[in-house]
Design a protein around this motif. Sequence first.
Motif, PDB file in Angstrom:
ATOM      1  N   ASP A 269      -1.071 -30.773  -5.039  1.00 54.23           N
ATOM      2  CA  ASP A 269      -0.641 -30.050  -4.648  1.00 54.23           C
ATOM      3  C   ASP A 269       0.663 -30.732  -4.639  1.00 54.23           C
ATOM      4  N   GLU A 270       0.952 -31.878  -3.620  1.00 52.06           N
ATOM      5  CA  GLU A 270       2.674 -32.564  -3.850  1.00 52.06           C
ATOM      6  C   GLU A 270       3.299 -32.468  -4.899  1.00 52.06           C
ATOM      7  N   ALA A 271       2.396 -32.712  -6.106  1.00 54.71           N
ATOM      8  CA  ALA A 271       3.046 -33.134  -7.302  1.00 54.71           C
ATOM      9  C   ALA A 271       3.856 -31.412  -7.935  1.00 54.71           C
ATOM     10  N   ILE A 272       2.933 -30.526  -7.478  1.00 52.62           N
ATOM     11  CA  ILE A 272       3.002 -29.284  -7.866  1.00 52.62           C
ATOM     12  C   ILE A 272       3.637 -28.702  -6.916  1.00 52.62           C
ATOM     13  N   ASN A 273       4.287 -28.534  -5.639  1.00 58.01           N
ATOM     14  CA  ASN A 273       5.280 -28.416  -5.001  1.00 58.01           C
ATOM     15  C   ASN A 273       6.007 -28.540  -5.894  1.00 58.01           C
ATOM     16  N   ILE A 274       6.811 -30.521  -5.057  1.00 57.19           N
ATOM     17  CA  ILE A 274       8.054 -30.696  -6.170  1.00 57.19           C
ATOM     18  C   ILE A 274       8.743 -29.975  -7.097  1.00 57.19           C
ATOM     19  N   LEU A 275       7.311 -29.701  -8.628  1.00 53.96           N
ATOM     20  CA  LEU A 275       8.572 -29.185  -9.785  1.00 53.96           C
ATOM     21  C   LEU A 275       8.768 -28.137  -9.391  1.00 53.96           C
ATOM     22  N   GLU A 276       7.972 -27.394  -8.650  1.00 52.19           N
ATOM     23  CA  GLU A 276       8.103 -26.232  -8.375  1.00 52.19           C
ATOM     24  C   GLU A 276       9.521 -25.603  -7.436  1.00 52.19           C
ATOM     25  N   GLU A 277       9.732 -26.213  -6.953  1.00 53.13           N
ATOM     26  CA  GLU A 277      10.547 -25.916  -6.399  1.00 53.13           C
ATOM     27  C   GLU A 277      12.473 -26.761  -6.784  1.00 53.13           C
ATOM     28  N   ILE A 278      12.381 -27.597  -7.954  1.00 53.36           N
ATOM     29  CA  ILE A 278      13.447 -27.903  -8.908  1.00 53.36           C
ATOM     30  C   ILE A 278      13.673 -26.394  -8.721  1.00 53.36           C
ATOM     31  N   LYS A 279      14.997 -26.285  -8.845  1.00 54.34           N
ATOM     32  CA  LYS A 279      15.547 -25.005  -9.486  1.00 54.34           C
ATOM     33  C   LYS A 279      16.363 -25.276 -11.232  1.00 54.34           C
ATOM     34  N   ASP A 280      16.520 -24.235 -11.853  1.00 56.33           N
ATOM     35  CA  ASP A 280      17.016 -24.067 -13.443  1.00 56.33           C
ATOM     36  C   ASP A 280      15.988 -25.279 -13.962  1.00 56.33           C
ATOM     37  N   LYS A 281      14.651 -25.358 -14.104  1.00 60.41           N
ATOM     38  CA  LYS A 281      14.378 -26.423 -14.539  1.00 60.41           C
ATOM     39  C   LYS A 281      14.481 -26.838 -15.698  1.00 60.41           C
ATOM     40  N   ASN A 282      14.519 -27.919 -16.177  1.00 61.47           N
ATOM     41  CA  ASN A 282      14.670 -28.250 -18.065  1.00 61.47           C
ATOM     42  C   ASN A 282      13.141 -28.346 -18.329  1.00 61.47           C
ATOM     43  N   THR A 283      12.908 -28.432 -19.926  1.00 65.12           N
ATOM     44  CA  THR A 283      11.967 -28.469 -20.416  1.00 65.12           C
ATOM     45  C   THR A 283      10.713 -29.347 -20.272  1.00 65.12           C
ATOM     46  N   GLU A 284      10.984 -30.098 -19.948  1.00 70.25           N
ATOM     47  CA  GLU A 284       9.755 -31.173 -19.942  1.00 70.25           C
ATOM     48  C   GLU A 284       9.698 -31.039 -18.075  1.00 70.25           C
ATOM     49  N   GLU A 285       9.968 -30.772 -17.097  1.00 73.15           N
ATOM     50  CA  GLU A 285       9.865 -30.598 -16.135  1.00 73.15           C
ATOM     51  C   GLU A 285       9.040 -29.245 -15.515  1.00 73.15           C
ATOM     52  N   TYR A 286       9.084 -28.159 -16.677  1.00 72.08           N
ATOM     53  CA  TYR A 286       8.495 -26.818 -17.263  1.00 72.08           C
ATOM     54  C   TYR A 286       6.633 -27.369 -17.901  1.00 72.08           C
ATOM     55  N   ALA A 287       7.115 -28.665 -18.491  1.00 73.32           N
ATOM     56  CA  ALA A 287       6.005 -29.825 -19.100  1.00 73.32           C
ATOM     57  C   ALA A 287       5.077 -29.938 -18.372  1.00 73.32           C
ATOM     58  N   LEU A 288       5.936 -31.166 -17.511  1.00 71.63           N
ATOM     59  CA  LEU A 288       4.776 -31.686 -16.294  1.00 71.63           C
ATOM     60  C   LEU A 288       4.371 -30.499 -15.402  1.00 71.63           C
ATOM     61  N   LEU A 289       5.266 -29.030 -14.709  1.00 77.03           N
ATOM     62  CA  LEU A 289       4.416 -28.551 -14.029  1.00 77.03           C
ATOM     63  C   LEU A 289       2.672 -28.219 -14.966  1.00 77.03           C
ATOM     64  N   ALA A 290       3.042 -27.447 -15.618  1.00 79.42           N
ATOM     65  CA  ALA A 290       1.685 -27.040 -17.307  1.00 79.42           C
ATOM     66  C   ALA A 290       0.956 -27.983 -16.870  1.00 79.42           C
ATOM     67  N   ARG A 291       0.711 -29.190 -17.161  1.00 80.83           N
ATOM     68  CA  ARG A 291       0.706 -30.180 -16.812  1.00 80.83           C
ATOM     69  C   ARG A 291      -0.627 -30.646 -15.348  1.00 80.83           C
ATOM     70  N   ALA A 292      -0.026 -30.325 -14.888  1.00 81.10           N
ATOM     71  CA  ALA A 292      -0.291 -30.457 -12.945  1.00 81.10           C
ATOM     72  C   ALA A 292      -1.230 -29.588 -13.187  1.00 81.10           C
ATOM     73  N   LEU A 293      -0.762 -28.460 -13.424  1.00 80.58           N
ATOM     74  CA  LEU A 293      -1.475 -27.166 -12.842  1.00 80.58           C
ATOM     75  C   LEU A 293      -2.761 -27.207 -13.510  1.00 80.58           C
ATOM     76  N   GLY A 294      -2.375 -27.495 -14.674  1.00 78.67           N
ATOM     77  CA  GLY A 294      -3.702 -27.260 -15.719  1.00 78.67           C
ATOM     78  C   GLY A 294      -5.336 -28.273 -15.551  1.00 78.67           C
ATOM     79  N   ILE A 295      -4.288 -29.253 -14.956  1.00 80.39           N
ATOM     80  CA  ILE A 295      -4.743 -31.148 -13.979  1.00 80.39           C
ATOM     81  C   ILE A 295      -6.108 -29.999 -13.327  1.00 80.39           C
ATOM     82  N   ASN A 296      -5.353 -29.560 -11.743  1.00 76.87           N
ATOM     83  CA  ASN A 296      -5.729 -28.724 -10.761  1.00 76.87           C
ATOM     84  C   ASN A 296      -7.180 -27.935 -10.855  1.00 76.87           C
ATOM     85  N   ILE A 297      -7.076 -27.685 -12.375  1.00 77.57           N
ATOM     86  CA  ILE A 297      -8.185 -26.897 -12.443  1.00 77.57           C
ATOM     87  C   ILE A 297      -9.530 -27.562 -12.099  1.00 77.57           C
TER      88      ILE A 297
END
Length: 245
Positions: free
Chosen positions: A96-124
Motif C-alpha cells: 500500500d505504501e508503494a502504491i501510494n508513493i506512485l499514485e501521488e506522483i504528478k505527470d507520471k512517465n511510462t515507467e511510473e505507470y508500468a511500476l504502478l501496474a506491477r504493484a497493483l497486480g501483486i496486490n491482487i
Amino acid sequence: MKLILSIFFSFFLTITAFSQSSFDGIEDKIYQAFGQCFMQSDDDPLMQVISELETAVESEENPWAKYWLANAKIDLSLYYMKSSESDNEAASQTMDEAINILEEIKDKNTEEYALLARALGINISINPSKAMNLSAKVNTNIKKSLKLNDNNLRAYLQSGSSDFYTPEEYGGGKIAESQFLKALSLPDKTIDEAAAPTWGRDEVYYMLVSFYLREENYDQAKIFLNKGLKEFPENQRLASLSSKI
C-alpha cells in the motif's frame, strides 16, 4: 555569520552528494538487497536502502527517487510474502505504501505507470477479495504506460502477466504469449537517463516459459528456457523451471 553559512553549505553539499551518489547502481543495489534479505532471513538489507531513498525523496534532488523507493518497497512486500515466516499484514501495508508513493506522483512517465501496474497486480495476490477492482486499475495503468511509450518492455511484461493470472472464465490467457514475445523484442531501457530502469527481461522469460508449460507446449518452453538461461545463467528462479520440462 561566516560559520553559520559554512555549516549550511557543508550540509547542502552533503545532501546533494548523497542524493546523486545514491543513484549510482541503485537498481542493482535494490536487487542485491532483496536477495540478501532471503539469505539472512531479515528485512534489514532492504530497509537500509529504503531509508537512503526516503532521504533522497525528501531532498528532491533526483526525479527518480520516488520510483526507486516504490520499487524497493514492492520488493520488501514480496519478501514478507515469500519468506519462511510470511507476514501478509506487513506485505499488505508495505505494498500500500508503494502504491501510494506512485499514485501521488504528478505527470507520471511510462515507467511510473508500468511500476504502478506491477504493484497493483501483486496486490491482487495479497488481497484477492479486491481482485476485480485492482485488475481494472492494472489495465488502466498499463494502457497509460503504453500510450506514453509503446516500446516499454516492462509495460508489456505487466500486460502479459495480468492476462496470465486472469482466470480463463474471466477472459484470461488470450494475449499473454504475444505480450511476452513483444517484450523480448524491445530494448531494456525506455528512457535515456542514467537512473531509468532496465529490469524485467529475465522475468519475461520466466513468465513466457511458465505460460508454455501451462499450455503443455514443452518444445517452446525448452527453447525459451534455454534462451533465458543463456542471457541469465545465474537466475535460479528461471533455472528452477528446468525440472518441469
